[in-house]
Scaffold this active site. Structure first.
Site, mmCIF file in Angstrom:
data_model
loop_
_atom_site.group_PDB
_atom_site.id
_atom_site.type_symbol
_atom_site.label_atom_id
_atom_site.label_comp_id
_atom_site.label_asym_id
_atom_site.label_seq_id
_atom_site.Cartn_x
_atom_site.Cartn_y
_atom_site.Cartn_z
ATOM 1 N N ASP A 328 0.793 -1.226 0.000
ATOM 2 C CA ASP A 328 0.000 0.000 0.000
ATOM 3 C C ASP A 328 0.827 1.278 0.000
ATOM 4 O OD1 ASP A 328 1.018 -0.426 2.503
ATOM 5 O OD2 ASP A 328 -0.793 0.191 3.582
ATOM 6 N N GLY A 355 12.434 9.290 -25.315
ATOM 7 C CA GLY A 355 12.715 9.030 -26.720
ATOM 8 C C GLY A 355 13.463 7.732 -26.912
ATOM 9 N N TRP A 357 15.655 5.135 -29.633
ATOM 10 C CA TRP A 357 15.557 4.766 -31.046
ATOM 11 C C TRP A 357 14.101 4.669 -31.514
ATOM 12 C CZ3 TRP A 357 18.350 4.913 -35.174
ATOM 13 C CH2 TRP A 357 17.993 4.154 -36.293
ATOM 14 N N ASP A 394 15.990 14.773 -20.209
ATOM 15 C CA ASP A 394 16.894 14.538 -21.337
ATOM 16 C C ASP A 394 16.045 14.213 -22.561
ATOM 17 O OD1 ASP A 394 19.582 13.817 -22.568
ATOM 18 O OD2 ASP A 394 18.512 11.918 -22.797
ATOM 19 N N ASP A 396 15.934 12.650 -26.162
ATOM 20 C CA ASP A 396 16.709 11.690 -26.950
ATOM 21 C C ASP A 396 16.028 11.475 -28.295
ATOM 22 O OD1 ASP A 396 18.255 9.600 -27.886
ATOM 23 O OD2 ASP A 396 18.481 8.716 -25.909
ATOM 24 N N GLU A 398 16.252 10.765 -32.082
ATOM 25 C CA GLU A 398 17.155 10.158 -33.054
ATOM 26 C C GLU A 398 16.466 10.025 -34.410
ATOM 27 O OE1 GLU A 398 18.689 6.530 -31.449
ATOM 28 O OE2 GLU A 398 18.819 7.368 -29.443
ATOM 29 N N TYR A 466 29.577 6.200 -30.393
ATOM 30 C CA TYR A 466 29.683 4.745 -30.435
ATOM 31 C C TYR A 466 28.716 4.236 -31.498
ATOM 32 C CZ TYR A 466 26.059 5.887 -26.961
ATOM 33 O OH TYR A 466 25.000 6.460 -26.297
ATOM 34 N N ASP A 467 28.770 2.926 -31.785
ATOM 35 C CA ASP A 467 27.922 2.339 -32.826
ATOM 36 C C ASP A 467 28.178 2.943 -34.202
ATOM 37 O OD1 ASP A 467 24.900 1.702 -30.856
ATOM 38 O OD2 ASP A 467 26.798 0.632 -31.014
ATOM 39 N N TRP A 604 26.568 4.245 -22.031
ATOM 40 C CA TRP A 604 25.415 3.366 -22.227
ATOM 41 C C TRP A 604 25.883 1.944 -22.005
ATOM 42 C CZ3 TRP A 604 20.330 3.931 -22.828
ATOM 43 C CH2 TRP A 604 19.599 2.777 -23.158
#
Length: 624
Positions: A328, A355, A357, A394, A396, A398, A466-467, A604
């Site tokens: 509760d 947000g 991807w 924030d 995000d 993309e 990155y990526d 990340w």
């Protein structure tokens, strides 16, 4: 839910879709020539009797430089256009360029103004920049067909770079600088002293004391010589100094940001909870958390996962403070655990990230009514049930005005409109940040949006460095997914951290508002026989949650690093090839980030680290 759902894996950002990720890589505009870094010599200054053109090395990241040409109208009539020509020796070339159209014929290079910056009023200047490779110097400069020195001092070369400044007599409010003299064929007239890239003084000698500074504050200094004809040479190497007094170590990472993403879906298959930040030792070493993700639907902020966010009940063993949730109590789930974390670690600030991807799909509609979007986000973040948990928001998206999961045409000012409305609603006491692209290719995603304009409303940007590369290109070539520096043979020009940061700076984003991105995972291929990068493959390597990707905590044991390339590590084990960051490469990247004057770093995401948080520790110690 025992595994990550497709929308929740959305954070891995360069990939357009699981079935067509190579399309984004293939579709990005390739650069005309390889890029890496620019030579550091200044060339004769300007053109025609009414204008001059000066070349300067703006920065040096080890394997390359950033170069800049500046056209100054020294006459009494307006220039309607400008063209600069120069020669580079064999082995030196231009890569990505901004604010000019740059072409080449052999070793001869030509730069022409764009449609919006060809007009130069009397006394005004215009600059364009580029990255390049090689160690040669520009020669034979011509501006609009005439000598770049304006004809006033034929054959006069600009001065050399002075020596890097050294510091002494550092106090709370002042610092003394000294440097070795530059050389010039006709004599050095004076020196410009640059603090954090801006001129603060011009002196005749080789010493200067800068006063009126703030206690306990970091500053960066460099100097630039000017000859008797008024030509400036290249900027010296810089030196960093911190004034005395103030709080010399205000928290983890000194005065730098060490921010990590915590995913709401991690509490399922990954079994990663807020308490893991405590048991790993990471909570004491971070400064901020981005809680990912909230959704963006119909142009408004909405809850991402209500069960994980504020309903899941925690046992005493799972809870940050060892106290079990009751049926509760008004708030449970991750939000309540974050509240408990902040009580024990009051230095940590938490932002709610919206947000990602898949969930970026609502941003274009949000951009049509920024005020309504900002109001919806404020109402959700400041909900009385959890308002004390969050210190800001924030965004995000993309990617604004570019292609991601879908192609957006909201316009280059769309993010600026959202940022302005969000800042106006959240006010100065809340943080407003954004995760942004690191695509520095010519005509790429950075070029598509006014990040400098939006940045005036942001506390900082999380630059997703990155990526860049991965096994969505099934046959390779194998390439580091988070390269710091350009290198010969890179599959896509402009896909490096150094180039992304340089381009954002050139666009006008302050360095202190840029955070360098680190991935706590690797990307890999299988069917690889070549140990060094650049080999062929047959497809993605097997991963715990998804093919082609694996957490660092797994890779450090299953496929240990066998080498370092372009500022990051790689590993070849059996027929698998992986690239990922290690504590050592993270340390080097943090040194680079500090030398660039960046605001810090982010990563990340938490669950990819080891149980003792060795990657978080590497960021923290590297930022000190």
């Amino acid at each position: 839910m025992s595994t990550e759902t497709p929308q929740r894996r959305s954070r891995f950002r360069w990939l357009p879709a699981r079935s067509g990720r190579s399309k984004v890589v293939a579709g990005l505009t390739a650069l005309v020539v390889p890029l890496a870094a620019m030579v550091g010599l200044a060339s004769p200054a300007s053109a025609a009797a009414s204008a001059t053109a000066t070349y300067t090395k703006k920065s040096d990241w080890g394997s390359g430089f950033e170069g800049q040409w500046t056209v100054k109208n020294t006459g009494t009539t307006t220039l309607s256009s400008w063209t600069i020509e120069w020669d580079f020796p064999s082995g030196t070339s231009v890569g990505s360029a901004w604010d000019a159209a740059v072409t080449s014929s052999g070793n001869h290079w030509t730069a022409k103004n764009l449609s919006w910056n060809g007009t130069v009023a009397p006394g005004a200047s215009v600059s364009f920049g580029f990255n390049g490779s090689g160690s040669g110097s520009p020669t034979g400069c011509k501006l609009n067909g005439a000598s770049c020195d304006g004809g006033s001092v034929p054959g006069d070369n600009p001065p050399s770079a002075p020596g890097a400044p050294t510091t002494s007599d550092v106090t709370d409010t002042s610092v003394k600088l000294s440097w070795s003299a530059a050389t010039d064929d006709n004599g050095v007239k004076n020196y410009d002293v640059l603090r954090d890239g801006a001129k603060v003084a011009t002196v005749a000698g080789t010493t200067y004391t800068n006063t009126g500074l703030t206690a306990g504050t970091d500053y960066s200094y460099a100097v630039q010589a000017r000859d008797t004809a008024g030509q400036t040479g290249p900027v010296s190497a810089s030196v960093s100094v911190r004034t005395t007094g103030g709080d010399q170590n205000p928290g983890p990472g000194g005065d730098k940001i060490n921010m990590g993403y915590f995913t709401n879906w991690g509490v399922y298959g990954r079994n990663y909870h807020v308490k893991n930040l405590v048991t790993s030792g990471s909570a004491a070493k971070i400064t901020h958390i981005n809680y990912a993700f909230g959704n963006v639907q119909n142009g408004k902020c909405t809850i991402g996962d209500s069960y994980a966010d504020y309903d899941k009940a925690y046992t005493a063993a799972q809870s940050v403070d060892g106290v079990a949730d009751t049926w509760d109590q008004p708030l449970r789930g991750n939000f309540n655990q974050l509240r408990k974390l902040k009580a024990e670690y009051p230095h940590i600030k938490v932002l709610w990230s919206f947000g990602g991807w898949t969930w970026s799909g609502g941003f274009p509609e949000a951009a049509q009514n920024p005020a309504a979007f900002a109001q919806s986000c404020y109402d959700l973040v400041e909900d009385p049930r959890w308002a004390d948990v969050f210190d800001g928001i924030d965004l995000d998206w993309e990617y604004p005005n570019a292609c991601g999961l879908t192609c957006d045409t909201s316009g280059p000012d769309a993010l600026k409109k959202l940022a302005s409305a969000t800042r106006a609603k959240f006010g100065a006491d809340n943080l407003v940040t954004a995760a942004i692209t690191a695509d520095a290719s010519a005509g790429g995603k950075i070029d598509a949006t006014d990040y400098a304009g939006a940045g005036q409303f942001m506390d900082w940007y999380n630059v997703m460095t990155y990526d860049f590369f991965g096994a969505w290109a099934k046959q390779g070539p194998t390439a580091p997914h988070s390269p710091l520096n350009p290198y010969t043979g890179i599959p896509q020009e402009g896909f490096t951290s150094a180039e992304a940061i340089a381009k954002l700076k050139a666009q006008g984003v302050p360095a202190k508002k840029l955070l360098l991105g680190i991935g706590f995972y690797g990307r890999g291929w299988t069917g690889v026989t070549q140990s060094a990068p650049g080999g062929t493959a047959t497809g993605p390597a097997s991963g715990t949650y998804e093919s082609g990707i694996e957490d660092y905590k797994v890779l450090k044991n299953s496929c240990p690093s066998t080498g370092t390339f372009a500022g990051t590590a790689y590993a070849h084990c059996g027929t698998n090839w992986w690239s990922y960051d290690t504590p050592a490469t993270i340390g080097s990247k943090m040194t680079w980030a500090k030398n660039q004057g960046l605001g810090g770093a982010f990563f990340w995401e938490f669950s990819g680290d080891t149980t003792n948080g060795e990657l978080v520790s590497a960021i923290d110690s590297g930022l000190q």
